[in-house]
Every structure is written in structure tokens, then in C-alpha cells.
Design a protein around this motif. Structure first.
Motif, PDB file in Angstrom:
ATOM      1  N   SER A   1       2.818  -8.559   4.257  1.00  0.00           N
ATOM      2  CA  SER A   1       3.473  -7.801   3.188  1.00  0.00           C
ATOM      3  C   SER A   1       3.674  -6.351   3.612  1.00  0.00           C
ATOM      4  O   SER A   1       4.748  -5.771   3.420  1.00  0.00           O
ATOM      5  N   LEU A   2       2.627  -5.760   4.212  1.00  0.00           N
ATOM      6  CA  LEU A   2       2.709  -4.363   4.647  1.00  0.00           C
ATOM      7  C   LEU A   2       3.711  -4.199   5.785  1.00  0.00           C
ATOM      8  O   LEU A   2       4.408  -3.177   5.857  1.00  0.00           O
ATOM      9  N   ALA A   3       3.794  -5.183   6.671  1.00  0.00           N
ATOM     10  CA  ALA A   3       4.768  -5.114   7.764  1.00  0.00           C
ATOM     11  C   ALA A   3       6.188  -5.074   7.212  1.00  0.00           C
ATOM     12  O   ALA A   3       7.049  -4.330   7.717  1.00  0.00           O
ATOM     13  N   ASP A   4       6.446  -5.843   6.166  1.00  0.00           N
ATOM     14  CA  ASP A   4       7.776  -5.847   5.557  1.00  0.00           C
ATOM     15  C   ASP A   4       8.050  -4.533   4.829  1.00  0.00           C
ATOM     16  O   ASP A   4       9.178  -4.028   4.840  1.00  0.00           O
ATOM     17  N   ILE A   5       7.034  -3.994   4.170  1.00  0.00           N
ATOM     18  CA  ILE A   5       7.181  -2.692   3.517  1.00  0.00           C
ATOM     19  C   ILE A   5       7.499  -1.628   4.564  1.00  0.00           C
ATOM     20  O   ILE A   5       8.385  -0.783   4.372  1.00  0.00           O
TER      21      ILE A   5
END
Length: 319
Positions: free
Chosen positions: A307-311
Motif C-alpha cells: 500500500s505504501l509503495a503505491d502511495i
């Protein structure tokens, strides 16, 4: 199955639309305020009678309501989060379509919880701010409507499309600016807060499952694990390749401008001092998600690092 999706252009609604459109058995109609909606209708100002006529014409089997507001004063939040749901419930009661209602609630309805605890659906809600109050009022309207309805209490959604003003969105933006300017040190506030982050694509899967199920009442949708924002910042730094030092500002809990979790305010006006935490949930929140597993067959699949990688991917592309 005909599904009417309200709020398809919102953060959660966009992913719900994608998920439903991927199901060949679903015929999707989007209702909203934007020009790209199949049907333009403002729940906050439209009449139940007008919506009833539309429901009778389309005759959906399921109505999914992702519409609402996360920011604004108490009056605006009440109009978009409570009055709009009253309109939906009244229209469904008047209509002959007999549609099932899937309402998107939020973890803020519960308010603060004891550190180390998991909040189950039978917890007594004590929202700590106007947003949670407006969403809880909507939940009570749905539960008392007599409709075939389920409320999904979504905790802290994350992943692609995360709003820039959210805690993780502001964290990513602060890191992007630090890397752009070559700062070897990033000072942030509010990193001690712990929240239950759940990927928005997993939320969309839960909505799809709820649409097909016979489950009623309230069901929590979260990861079942509280994560300290400081730890999320460390993961984001690793994903982003930021080698600088992360320092937490020594500030007391409160709506301070330096806190990651607090929305920006107009510099010409004083910051509002009303609730100890912006979302009214205190320092800790963690969902008990056993009901979602047992009644929907749902479990979260996407971990926080993804999720953080996509953010970060979206933040890094921002000019």
C-alpha cells in the motif's frame, strides 16, 4: 445483478466501481454529483421522492453508498454524511425495487479505544469528533430503517489514490519534498499514533462480498493490526529510498499544524482546538475483523508495504 453505486468518484468508490465492473454478472449504474456519473444527483440536496422515481425506473438489486465527506464543519459533515443517508433510506423504503443497501461506515464511529485492544462490532460507539458523529448517525439510520442492509465500518484505508491530506498522504508528500530539496533530516509530528490500515482494494473486495451476501448489521473492515505511524514512515522511507534521518517532533497530542494527522488550516486563521486527535480516535485503534471473515468470507490480502509503495509511486510522480 443490477447495482447502483453512489459516490463512484470518491476515494473508496473508484475502487468499488472497478471491482464491480470486473464481475461480468454485475450491471453497474453510477449515481453522483459529477459530470461523469451515469446519473447526476446530489444526495445532500435532492429529495427522497426524486430518488425513489429513479430507483423504480432502474430497479437495482443492490445499492452501494460510498458517498460522503471527510472534511468540513459539523453542518457540512452532517449534510453529506447523515442527511444524504436519510435520503437513501427513505427512497429505498418508498421504492418497490426491494434493493439491498451496502453502506460504507468508518472506524471513527467507535472513537478512542484502549491501547492494545481490538474493537469488535458490539463495542459501544463514542465518536470523538464531528466526522465520527455524522457517520454514526448515518449507521443508526440504516440499522433502524428496516431495510435489508449492512454497514461496513472501514478503519484507515490506504493504497493508491490516498488523499494528500490524510496521514499517509501527508507523510509521503513531506518525504517527497525532503528528497527533492536534499534534506538529510525529516522532522514530523504525530508519529506515535497507531492506526489499523487496510488497503482500499481490499475494502472494494469487502464491498463486493457484502453485496452478494445476506449479512446484515455492522461489520468491521480492517487489517486487524494497529501500526504506529512512525513505523509506517520507516517503511515508506525504505520504499522511497530516503536515507535521511526521521525525527519526531516533541509535541503533545493535539491538533497542531506540524502533526501529520492534522489537516492544513488557513494561515490567516487560528487552528481549531476541539479534539485531541483529528479523527477523534485517540492514540490507538485496531479492528476485530473476525465477523468479516465469518460472515463475508473476507480477509485482507494486501500488506501495508505494498500500500505504501503505491502511495509513494503517486507522490513521486507529483510535480
Amino acid at each position: 445483478m443490477r447495482v447502483l453505486l453512489i459516490g463512484a468518484n470518491g476515494y473508496i468508490g473508484r475502487f468499488v466501481a472497478d471491482r464491480l465492473l470486473a464481475d461480468p454478472a454485475v450491471q453497474l449504474t453510477a449515481l453522483g454529483r459529477g459530470d461523469d456519473a451515469d446519473v447526476r444527483f446530489d444526495l445532500a440536496t435532492g429529495s427522497p421522492g426524486a430518488l425513489t422515481r429513479f430507483l423504480d425506473a432502474v430497479h437495482p438489486g443492490v445499492v452501494v453508498n460510498c458517498a460522503g465527506a471527510t472534511r468540513g464543519g459539523a453542518r457540512e459533515l452532517t449534510r453529506h454524511n447523515t442527511v444524504s443517508v436519510a435520503t437513501v433510506c427513505e427512497a429505498l423504503r418508498r421504492s418497490g425495487c426491494g434493493a439491498r443497501l451496502v453502506q460504507i461506515g468508518c472506524g471513527s464511529e467507535y472513537g478512542p479505544s484502549q491501547p492494545g485492544s481490538s474493537t469488535a462490532e458490539d463495542a459501544v460507539p463514542r465518536p470523538g469528533g464531528p466526522y465520527g458523529v455524522s457517520k454514526l448517525a448515518a449507521t443508526e439510520l440504516v440499522l433502524g430503517s428496516g431495510l435489508d442492509a449492512v454497514v461496513l465500518r472501514v478503519f484507515s484505508p490506504a493504497g493508491p489514490g490516498t488523499p494528500a491530506g490524510s496521514p499517509l498522504g501527508r507523510l509521503a508528500e513531506a518525504m517527497r519534498r525532503a528528497m527533492q530539496s536534499g534534506d538529510g533530516e525529516l522532522k514530523l509530528g504525530g508519529l506515535g499514533v497507531q492506526r489499523d490500515f487496510v488497503d482500499v482494494r481490499d475494502v472494494a473486495r469487502a464491498v463486493h462480498a457484502a453485496s452478494l451476501s445476506a449479512a446484515q448489521g455492522v461489520i468491521n473492515i480492517g487489517s486487524g493490526r494497529a501500526v504506529r505511524l512512525r513505523d509506517a514512515a520507516a517503511v515508506l522511507a525504505r520504499v522511497a529510498g530516503y536515507g535521511g534521518a526521521l525525527h519526531e517532533l516533541d509535541t503533545p497530542p493535539g491538533p497542531l499544524r506540524g502533526a501529520i494527522g492534522h489537516p492544513r488550516t488557513d494561515p490567516d486563521h487560528a487552528s481549531p482546538v476541539a479534539f485531541p486527535y483529528p479523527d477523534g480516535c485517540g492514540s490507538w485503534q485496531q479492528a476485530d475483523v473476525r465477523t468479516a471473515r465469518d460472515r463475508l468470507g473476507w480477509r485482507p490480502r494486501i500488506n501495508l508495504e505494498e500500500s505504501l509503495a503505491d502511495i509513494w509511486m503517486e507522490a513521486a510522480c507529483r510535480i
